[in-house]
Structures are given as C-alpha cells and as structure tokens.
Design an enzyme around this catalytic site. Structure first.
Site, mmCIF file in Angstrom:
data_model
loop_
_atom_site.group_PDB
_atom_site.id
_atom_site.type_symbol
_atom_site.label_atom_id
_atom_site.label_comp_id
_atom_site.label_asym_id
_atom_site.label_seq_id
_atom_site.Cartn_x
_atom_site.Cartn_y
_atom_site.Cartn_z
ATOM 1 N N ARG A 1 0.882 -0.849 -0.116
ATOM 2 C CA ARG A 1 0.206 -0.390 0.077
ATOM 3 C C ARG A 1 1.161 1.049 0.013
ATOM 4 O O ARG A 1 2.135 1.031 0.997
ATOM 5 C CB ARG A 1 -1.567 -0.427 0.786
ATOM 6 C CG ARG A 1 -2.129 -0.726 1.146
ATOM 7 C CD ARG A 1 -2.876 -0.308 0.650
ATOM 8 N NE ARG A 1 -3.746 -1.529 0.221
ATOM 9 C CZ ARG A 1 -4.034 -2.511 -0.344
ATOM 10 N NH1 ARG A 1 -3.157 -2.972 -1.252
ATOM 11 N NH2 ARG A 1 -5.102 -3.466 -0.831
ATOM 12 N N GLU B 1 -2.865 8.072 -4.357
ATOM 13 C CA GLU B 1 -3.553 6.840 -4.894
ATOM 14 C C GLU B 1 -5.496 6.551 -5.373
ATOM 15 O O GLU B 1 -6.173 6.338 -5.679
ATOM 16 C CB GLU B 1 -3.760 5.651 -5.185
ATOM 17 C CG GLU B 1 -3.070 4.592 -4.200
ATOM 18 C CD GLU B 1 -2.926 3.279 -4.949
ATOM 19 O OE1 GLU B 1 -4.113 2.250 -5.081
ATOM 20 O OE2 GLU B 1 -2.302 2.533 -4.299
ATOM 21 N N HIS C 1 -2.145 -0.153 -9.382
ATOM 22 C CA HIS C 1 -3.079 -1.017 -8.406
ATOM 23 C C HIS C 1 -3.319 -2.269 -8.973
ATOM 24 O O HIS C 1 -4.362 -2.577 -8.924
ATOM 25 C CB HIS C 1 -3.521 -0.112 -7.580
ATOM 26 C CG HIS C 1 -4.046 -1.302 -6.225
ATOM 27 N ND1 HIS C 1 -4.012 -0.383 -5.289
ATOM 28 C CD2 HIS C 1 -3.257 -2.384 -6.376
ATOM 29 C CE1 HIS C 1 -3.874 -1.030 -4.116
ATOM 30 N NE2 HIS C 1 -3.870 -2.606 -4.636
#
Length: 312
Positions: free
Chosen positions: A231, A260, A286
């Site tokens: 992450r 993001e 991602h």
C-alpha cells in the site's frame, strides 16, 4: 435485497446475486457524491479499493449491512465506524496472491534489465544501442521480503526458481516459521544491509506507515532495488525519490502510491515525488490483482461469503 457494485469485478458476483433474486445495480467508479446518492437502499456494497469509504458515505448508506471488498486490503474503509453501524466487512485475502507475486517478479526483472527505458529509447528516440542497457541477472542475488504472508511466501517460491537467496523481515514470524517457508529471518538493520532487491508485502497500518524511511534507505547497499506491492505509504516515496536521484537506489518499482486514493473527480491531482525523477523507476496503477484468474478466484470467495451472510 439490493446489491450495489461500483468497480469492475468478476461477472460471477452479479450472476450469483441475480440468480438468487437480488436486485443488482452496477455503477463503475461513480465518484463520491454520486455514490452517496445511490447507496442509500443497498444492502451490500461490492467494491475494490476506490473510493475511500468514510463516515459521510457510511452515513448515506442507511440500509447497508455488508461491504464486500474484492481485494486484500480494507484500510480504505473507516472500519471502526462501519462496525459501530453494524456493517460487516469481508474481503478475499487469498484470491490474488499469485497474481501479485508474479507482478512483483515482473518488476524485479524490468528494473534489473532496464526494459522500460530501453523500450522508450527504441520506440521513441529510434536508437538501437544494446550497450546503453547492461543489467543484472536475478540469479545469485539476495531478495529481501518485507512481510512473509501469502504473497511474500509465493514471491519466495518464484524467486527460488530464479536462483535467488531469500531473506525475510517480519516481526510477527519466528525464524522457524520463515525457514519452513523457505526464508531466512533477519532483524531490520541486517536485512536492509544484506538485500540486493527488496519487495514489500504488508498492509498499511499505524505500525507500517513510513516503515521504509530515509534512514532505512541509507542503510541499504549502493544500487539496491525496492519494489512496493503493498500500500502507498509503507515506503516513503520522497525518500525513494531521493534515493534514485542520488544513485543510492538502483531502481524503484511501485504498484501503489500514497496519493492513489485522492478524489480525482475533485481538485486533487495524482502525484508522487517519484514522478519527478528520471531514474530507473516503474509504476503501475495498482494492477497486482488485475488478472482474469485472480478475479475469478476472488469472485468465488466473495460469493461464498455473501451467500452465507445473507442465507441466499
């Protein structure tokens, strides 16, 4: 009963729900304000990682009983407030392990062999010069895994096929547990100084936020490669950018960035300090779980949990 699906997920999920008589509405990436407008009568929200589910959205979800997350992480949800409102949270932690692990290896290969800048130079500049891109083989390198759960262990399996040594930094696993899964446990400072390449596979929590910092990058050896598959925020992107600019890092790979989850429908702009570098850097949006196979696996896992919860 109504289900609201707000991302591209396996077709198995709406098919199963409709077969059980559930009213299914699909609104892919509706934006925060639109989501607030349409979530009110939904019993279950099916999503991936966008947008962040905060108090304002949960307050608008007056009938919501479950959030089904078609991925591993749930840190984009205000979990405490959701539980306070009696909303169950489910996810699919095992469905995409292989897909994410394969992408991690892809990035290690790209960064070690400079395939992205080579592509740009050939296709953009029309230069055909192989000597600009002398890289390194993975065989014989030491791969450091930050986090040794399902994904980390699968990366270790793949790395062994390339002839890599695998070391592990994971405070929650014993040396015996790591060894049984093919990894050599080390304390953080020794781990950082030993690894040629590092891949990160951890959830974002208060403990893991900024886990790989300026100080940590300074402890790595010259030319180390770092890949963040977890992450945004676990790797300090400003520190990684400085490491690239100074030459301390030989490459940085990212499938996630801290920004993001920005509200890109508003005034926010997608940004990372790494965007300002021209070093050996590779980013993807991602896509770790974005394979047909992973989404099918996730669909099966999510369907089973929804059916059990609602007695479908």
């Amino acid at each position: 009963m109504k289900a609201l699906i707000i991302d591209n997920v396996s077709k198995k999920i709406p098919e199963m729900l409709r077969s059980k008589g559930v009213d299914v509405e699909i609104a892919v990436m509706p934006g925060v304000e639109r989501l607030k407008e349409i979530i009110g009568d939904a019993d279950v929200l099916v999503m991936r990682v966008l947008p962040s589910i905060d108090r304002s959205i949960l307050d608008a979800a007056t009938n919501l009983k479950m959030i089904a997350v078609c991925s591993v992480g749930t840190t984009h949800i205000d979990l405490d407030y959701a539980r306070e409102k009696g909303i169950a949270i489910i996810n699919a932690p095992a469905g995409s392990s292989n897909a994410v692990a394969e992408l991690a290896m892809c990035k290690l290969l790209e960064l070690n062999r400079h395939t992205i800048p080579a592509h740009v130079e050939v296709s953009g500049d029309r230069i055909w010069e192989k000597n600009h891109f002398v890289g390194h083989e993975l065989r014989g390198q030491t791969l450091g895994l930050v986090g040794f759960g399902r994904i980390g262990r699968r990366v270790a399996e793949l790395a062994r096929a390339f002839g890599m040594r695998t070391i592990v930094y994971d405070p929650y696993m014993t040396a015996e547990q790591c060894a049984a899964a093919g990894g050599e446990k080390m304390e953080k400072d020794e781990f950082l100084a030993t690894a040629d390449c590092i891949t990160i596979h951890l959830p974002l929590t208060p403990e893991t936020d900024n886990l790989i910092s300026f100080d940590d990058i300074a402890k790595m050896h010259q030319g180390a490669i770092v890949v963040n598959m977890s992450r945004g925020g676990v790797l300090n992107e400003e520190a990684a950018a400085e490491g690239l600019k100074s030459g301390k890092l030989g490459g940085v790979g990212m499938d996630v960035i801290k920004g993001e989850l920005a509200d890109l429908a508003g005034n926010d702009v997608l940004y990372s300090p790494l965007f300002d570098t021209d070093g050996n850097y590779a980013v993807t949006p991602h896509i770790g779980a974005c394979t047909v196979e992973a989404q099918e696996n996730i669909g099966d896992i999510i369907n089973e949990q929804i059916a059990a919860f609602f007695h479908l």
